[in-house]
Design an enzyme around this catalytic site. Structure first.
Site, PDB file in Angstrom:
ATOM      1  N   HIS A 127      -3.657   8.000   4.017  1.00  0.00           N
ATOM      2  CA  HIS A 127      -4.815   7.077   4.008  1.00  0.00           C
ATOM      3  C   HIS A 127      -4.775   6.111   5.199  1.00  0.00           C
ATOM      4  O   HIS A 127      -5.161   4.948   5.072  1.00  0.00           O
ATOM      5  CB  HIS A 127      -4.873   6.264   2.709  1.00  0.00           C
ATOM      6  N   ASN A 199      -9.716   7.254  -5.950  1.00  0.00           N
ATOM      7  CA  ASN A 199     -10.224   8.229  -4.984  1.00  0.00           C
ATOM      8  C   ASN A 199     -11.671   8.573  -5.317  1.00  0.00           C
ATOM      9  O   ASN A 199     -12.154   8.245  -6.406  1.00  0.00           O
ATOM     10  CB  ASN A 199      -9.389   9.518  -5.020  1.00  0.00           C
ATOM     11  N   HIS A 391      -1.471  -1.662  -4.924  1.00  0.00           N
ATOM     12  CA  HIS A 391      -0.378  -1.145  -5.754  1.00  0.00           C
ATOM     13  C   HIS A 391      -0.917  -0.876  -7.162  1.00  0.00           C
ATOM     14  O   HIS A 391      -1.490  -1.788  -7.773  1.00  0.00           O
ATOM     15  CB  HIS A 391       0.753  -2.174  -5.819  1.00  0.00           C
TER      16      HIS A 391
HETATM   17  C1  HEM Z   1      -4.302   9.957  -8.408  1.00  0.00           C
HETATM   18  C2  HEM Z   1      -3.563  10.065  -7.374  1.00  0.00           C
HETATM   19  C3  HEM Z   1      -3.655   9.146  -6.186  1.00  0.00           C
HETATM   20  C4  HEM Z   1      -4.669   8.354  -5.765  1.00  0.00           C
HETATM   21  C5  HEM Z   1      -6.030   8.160  -6.403  1.00  0.00           C
HETATM   22  C6  HEM Z   1      -4.220   7.660  -4.591  1.00  0.00           C
HETATM   23  C7  HEM Z   1      -4.975   6.768  -3.866  1.00  0.00           C
HETATM   24  C8  HEM Z   1      -4.547   6.117  -2.758  1.00  0.00           C
HETATM   25  C9  HEM Z   1      -5.357   5.267  -1.937  1.00  0.00           C
HETATM   26  C10 HEM Z   1      -6.805   4.930  -2.189  1.00  0.00           C
HETATM   27  C11 HEM Z   1      -4.586   4.823  -0.924  1.00  0.00           C
HETATM   28  C12 HEM Z   1      -5.038   3.939   0.213  1.00  0.00           C
HETATM   29  C13 HEM Z   1      -4.785   2.522  -0.075  1.00  0.00           C
HETATM   30  C14 HEM Z   1      -5.314   1.665   1.027  1.00  0.00           C
HETATM   31  O1  HEM Z   1      -6.523   1.747   1.322  1.00  0.00           O
HETATM   32  O2  HEM Z   1      -4.526   0.899   1.595  1.00  0.00           O
HETATM   33  C15 HEM Z   1      -3.288   5.373  -1.103  1.00  0.00           C
HETATM   34  C16 HEM Z   1      -2.231   5.123  -0.274  1.00  0.00           C
HETATM   35  C17 HEM Z   1      -1.001   5.578  -0.542  1.00  0.00           C
HETATM   36  N1  HEM Z   1      -0.630   6.410  -1.571  1.00  0.00           N
HETATM   37 FE1  HEM Z   1      -1.755   7.168  -2.981  1.00  0.00          FE
HETATM   38  N2  HEM Z   1      -2.931   8.040  -4.321  1.00  0.00           N
HETATM   39  C18 HEM Z   1      -2.561   8.940  -5.293  1.00  0.00           C
HETATM   40  C19 HEM Z   1      -1.345   9.524  -5.440  1.00  0.00           C
HETATM   41  C20 HEM Z   1      -0.255   9.111  -4.783  1.00  0.00           C
HETATM   42  C21 HEM Z   1       1.094   9.522  -5.088  1.00  0.00           C
HETATM   43  C22 HEM Z   1       1.478  10.476  -6.202  1.00  0.00           C
HETATM   44  C23 HEM Z   1       1.889   8.864  -4.216  1.00  0.00           C
HETATM   45  C24 HEM Z   1       3.381   8.919  -4.110  1.00  0.00           C
HETATM   46  C25 HEM Z   1       4.203   9.288  -5.058  1.00  0.00           C
HETATM   47  C26 HEM Z   1       1.070   8.066  -3.357  1.00  0.00           C
HETATM   48  C27 HEM Z   1       1.511   7.295  -2.324  1.00  0.00           C
HETATM   49  C28 HEM Z   1       0.725   6.575  -1.472  1.00  0.00           C
HETATM   50  C29 HEM Z   1       1.230   5.847  -0.356  1.00  0.00           C
HETATM   51  C30 HEM Z   1       2.674   5.774   0.088  1.00  0.00           C
HETATM   52  C31 HEM Z   1       0.151   5.211   0.246  1.00  0.00           C
HETATM   53  C32 HEM Z   1       0.147   4.299   1.451  1.00  0.00           C
HETATM   54  C33 HEM Z   1       0.149   2.887   0.951  1.00  0.00           C
HETATM   55  C34 HEM Z   1       0.290   1.847   2.040  1.00  0.00           C
HETATM   56  O3  HEM Z   1       0.854   2.133   3.102  1.00  0.00           O
HETATM   57  O4  HEM Z   1      -0.146   0.720   1.789  1.00  0.00           O
HETATM   58  N3  HEM Z   1      -0.225   8.220  -3.736  1.00  0.00           N
HETATM   59  N4  HEM Z   1      -3.273   6.164  -2.227  1.00  0.00           N
END
Ligand code: HEM
Length: 749
Positions: A127, A199, A391
């Site tokens: 993202h 999402n 978070h």
């Molecule tokens: C339903 C499943 C998921 C959704 C809806 C989702 C949604 C998102 C969204 C919207 C962001 C962007 C946040 C922003 O705009 O700063 C993000 C970032 C991220 N997601 Fe997910 N994600 C999902 C699953 C996962 C899983 C399973 C993991 C890890 C085990 C994960 C790890 C991350 C990480 C590491 C970031 C970057 C966060 C940052 O650097 O601030 N995500 N996710």
């Protein structure tokens, strides 16, 4: 011009025009870079910083511990060092003579360069490409019986920051790639921050967070050549999803029109996981969160998305900011599907802990609980959009997590990655992340600590700080960890058996689509698999499609020149969910862009009036003319050379301009489009592309002749009006359906 001082010569010319403000055209189209039009000459009279633009907002000024405080931005009229010493000159380094080396003692030089050298921080691991905006959420009060969360109370207003994103691309990648979109919302509630990290698709590729690195490694560019950027049309992605078949449902959503949204303003949002709500009496329900856009769910066509990747890689970002600046504030209703909290955690046979499954809205309607309006763009992209940290564990009282194994892993992952991305453990003190509730957390020290904590006893129990801070109870709104009985079970690395169904809901989605949406899905699979190098991967994915639907499989196989395999599991007997289709309803056209082609030589009958009417309808008119500047006193926003059909939702033709002097393929390849010489060939291309993308086209006066010349007159969604008002009214009606769908012939049932 003097050879020694070219800058001086330019200055002289400019000073002659010193009083002239360049922006005489006062365009009411959004997108002006600053809050005041720049003079031609460099301003030299000291004054304070200009105010932000009218549509810009910033994080509310709070202290690192959540208390209201004062401004965060720069101050004063004069240039200073970071320590506030006023500076005379920032154009020359301090040297041993005009031709000598730079002196180490030049603190201003070293401070400026050192700070610059460290301006970049790691981009998000996923993202990375995103766009943020501020807004306000108002609760309806309809959730009061199911949750004790105060921000959902009737009429309660809460500040919100939202960040939309793509998943796979790097920070500078194009907006319109085929991908899932993030929809992360930070609610600054007075009971602590609530992050709904959602999402635009309601399911995820994997069921267990331990597979997240695998799916992301597969989707990211190949590690050897680092291509392709920001897309799934490559071998490693299809290698993984065809082997790890729980990804098939989400992949189907990505291959559908949902993978190429028209606008962030026209996307649904989904919390994906099941959450648990608890009310004041301690009663619980399970819920799925949904965002419903007021403008409906709409998509680009694939060709539009591809053209935009080059013509305007910032298309979605620009669209969001221009709409807010134009006052067409995007709105969503937040809703919940409410499901009973039973020990099985299932509903209508659907396992609510499986994030690859939806609960069809026909079985559990989405009940609205509040409204979000995005009404301010960020003042500083880095400070706000880049530094915001979401978070899934940021929850106020009344909302709790479930045991969904994907959600459980996310609870660990976000803070872990932010420790690196934001350089230490104190990122909750960055202005955009500061809570709007009082903070007393006993967390201390660390890099970039902003708070000045008093006292000597950041531990509990203590007597030296008088026992402060004290645990809160129900009366003080303490967070509730809902008591849930975990069934007795062996400790295993395994999924429940219900997680083994990987195809039934992919089939449900396919069966819920209208014929034209199915055609798009066939095209997307065929394109993406056609871009894979290895036939084995194509064959393996076809085997998956055979388990979803034989028609889909046969169509894609035909495009790939491969035989369609037989299913290996029985086809699921599922009822379609009409709510999943984007076609067949009507929606407001707020913030849509209407291109108006004008011919300055043939009079501008009705153009000013139509332009005003477009604005009054909450849309954005962009005048397209043979040259820049102004025509008939109206500002020109696009020329035939700079404009491209993909920027417009609809097109109006107010004239039939003859070829402009730059209508030469050597100046502009678009001018090489074949067509009758009577009209500028780029206008014909504009009309033909708009037609091909099933957009509404209207013309009046001399413009009607262009419809004939372009070969589109009398076809669906092409209107010749008696006047500009007439043509606009017809186009507005067509825009309500988003596209002129009947222009796409379909072969599928
Ligand atoms: C339903 C499943 C998921 C959704 C809806 C989702 C949604 C998102 C969204 C919207 C962001 C962007 C946040 C922003 O705009 O700063 C993000 C970032 C991220 N997601 Fe997910 N994600 C999902 C699953 C996962 C899983 C399973 C993991 C890890 C085990 C994960 C790890 C991350 C990480 C590491 C970031 C970057 C966060 C940052 O650097 O601030 N995500 N996710």
């Amino acid at each position: 011009m003097s050879a020694r001082k070219p800058a001086k010569a330019v200055k002289d010319v400019v000073e002659a025009a010193a009083e002239k403000v360049a922006d005489v055209l006062t365009p009411d189209a959004p997108g002006a870079p600053g809050s005041a039009p720049p003079p031609v000459a460099e301003p030299t009279t000291p004054h304070g910083p200009l105010p932000p633009k009218g549509e810009q907002g910033a994080p509310e000024t709070r202290s690192p511990t959540g208390a209201p405080t004062t401004a965060n931005g720069q101050q004063g009229a004069y240039l200073t060092t970071s320590q506030g010493a006023r500076l005379r000159d920032t154009d020359h380094s301090l040297k041993a003579g005009p031709r000598g080396p730079i002196l180490l003692q030049d603190h201003h030089f070293r401070e400026k360069i050192t700070h610059f050298d460290h301006e970049r921080i790691p981009e998000r691991v996923v993202h990375a490409r995103g766009t943020g905006a501020h807004g306000v959420f108002v609760g309806y009060g309809t959730a009061e019986s199911i949750t004790r969360a105060g921000f959902l109370a009737k009429g309660r207003e809460t500040e919100v920051f939202v960040r939309f994103s793509t998943v796979l691309g790097s920070r500078g990648s194009a907006d319109t790639v085929r991908d899932t979109r993030g929809f992360a919302a930070k609610f600054y509630t007075d009971e602590g921050t609530f992050d709904l990290v959602a999402n635009n698709m309601p399911v995820f590729f994997i069921q267990d967070a331990i597979k997240f690195p695998d799916i992301i490694h597969a989707g990211k560019p190949h590690p050897d050549r680092e291509i392709p950027q920001a897309q799934s049309a490559h071998d490693t992605f299809w290698d993984f999803v065809s082997l790890h078949t729980e990804a098939q449902h989400h992949t189907m959503w990505n291959m559908s029109d949902r993978g190429i949204p028209r606008s962030y303003r026209m996307m649904e949002g989904f919390g994906v996981h099941t959450f648990r709500l608890v009310n004041a009496a301690g009663e619980t329900v399970l819920v799925k969160f949904h965002w419903k856009p007021q403008l409906g769910v709409h998509s680009l066509t694939w060709e539009e998305a591809q053209l935009l990747g080059g013509v305007d890689p910032d298309f979605h970002r620009r669209d969001l900011y221009d709409a807010i600046e134009a006052g067409a504030y995007p709105e969503w209703e937040l809703g919940v599907q409410v499901l009973p909290d039973t020990p099985e955690e299932t509903f209508a046979g659907i396992d609510l802990l499986d994030p690859t499954k939806i609960v069809p809205e026909e079985l559990a309607p989405v009940q609205p609980i509040g409204r979000l309006t995005l009404n301010r763009t960020p003042t500083n992209f880095f400070a706000e959009t880049e530094q915001v940290a979401f978070h899934v564990g940021h929850l106020p009282q009344g909302i709790d997590v479930t045991n969904d194994p994907l959600l459980q892993g996310r609870l660990f992952s976000y803070v872990d990655t932010q420790l690196t991305r934001l350089g230490g453990p104190n990122f909750s003190q960055i202005p955009v992340n500061r809570p709007h509730a009082p903070v007393n957390d006993m967390l201390r020290d660390g890099f970039h600590q902003q708070a000045v904590h008093a006292g000597v006893a950041p531990y509990r129990p203590n007597s030296l700080d008088g026992g402060n801070p004290f645990p809160a109870g129900d009366a003080e709104g303490a967070f509730v960890d809902v008591t849930v009985t975990v069934a007795q079970a062996p400790k295993v690395r395994a999924n429940p058996a219900s997680f083994d169904d990987h195809f039934s809901q992919a089939r449900l989605f396919w069966l819920s689509m209208s014929p034209v949406e199915r055609e798009h899905i066939v095209r997307a699979y065929t394109f993406e698999l056609g871009k894979c190098y290895h036939q084995a991967i194509r064959e393996r994915q076809l085997a998956c499609l055979a388990n979803i639907d034989p028609v889909l499989c046969a169509q894609v196989a035909a495009g790939l020149g491969l035989p369609a395999p037989e299913p290996t599991v029985p086809l699921a007997d599922v009822a379609p969910s009409p709510a999943l289709s984007q076609v067949g309803r009507e929606w407001p056209a707020d913030g849509r862009t209407v291109g108006i082609v004008v011919d300055p030589d043939a009079g501008l009958d009705g153009v000013g009036r139509v332009r005003r009417a477009v604005l009054a309808a909450g849309m954005v008119p962009l005048l397209i003319a043979p040259h820049g500047g102004a025509v008939g006193g109206l500002p020109v926003q696009r020329t035939f050379a700079t404009g491209r059909s993909v920027e417009f939702d609809a097109l109006l033709l107010a004239g039939a301009p003859v070829p402009a002097p730059d209508a030469l393929p050597a100046r502009d390849e678009k001018a090489g489009a074949p067509g009758p010489a009577a009209v500028d060939p780029r206008v014909l291309l504009l009309v033909q592309e708009c037609w091909r993308h099933a957009k509404a086209i209207g013309a009046w006066g001399a413009g009607v002749a262009v419809l004939e010349l372009a070969g589109v007159a009398g076809t669906p969604g092409v209107v010749a009006g008696d006047s500009g008002d007439d043509a606009l009214a017809a186009v507005q009606r067509l825009l309500a359906a988003h596209r002129v769908w009947e222009r796409f012939p379909v072969s599928l049932p």
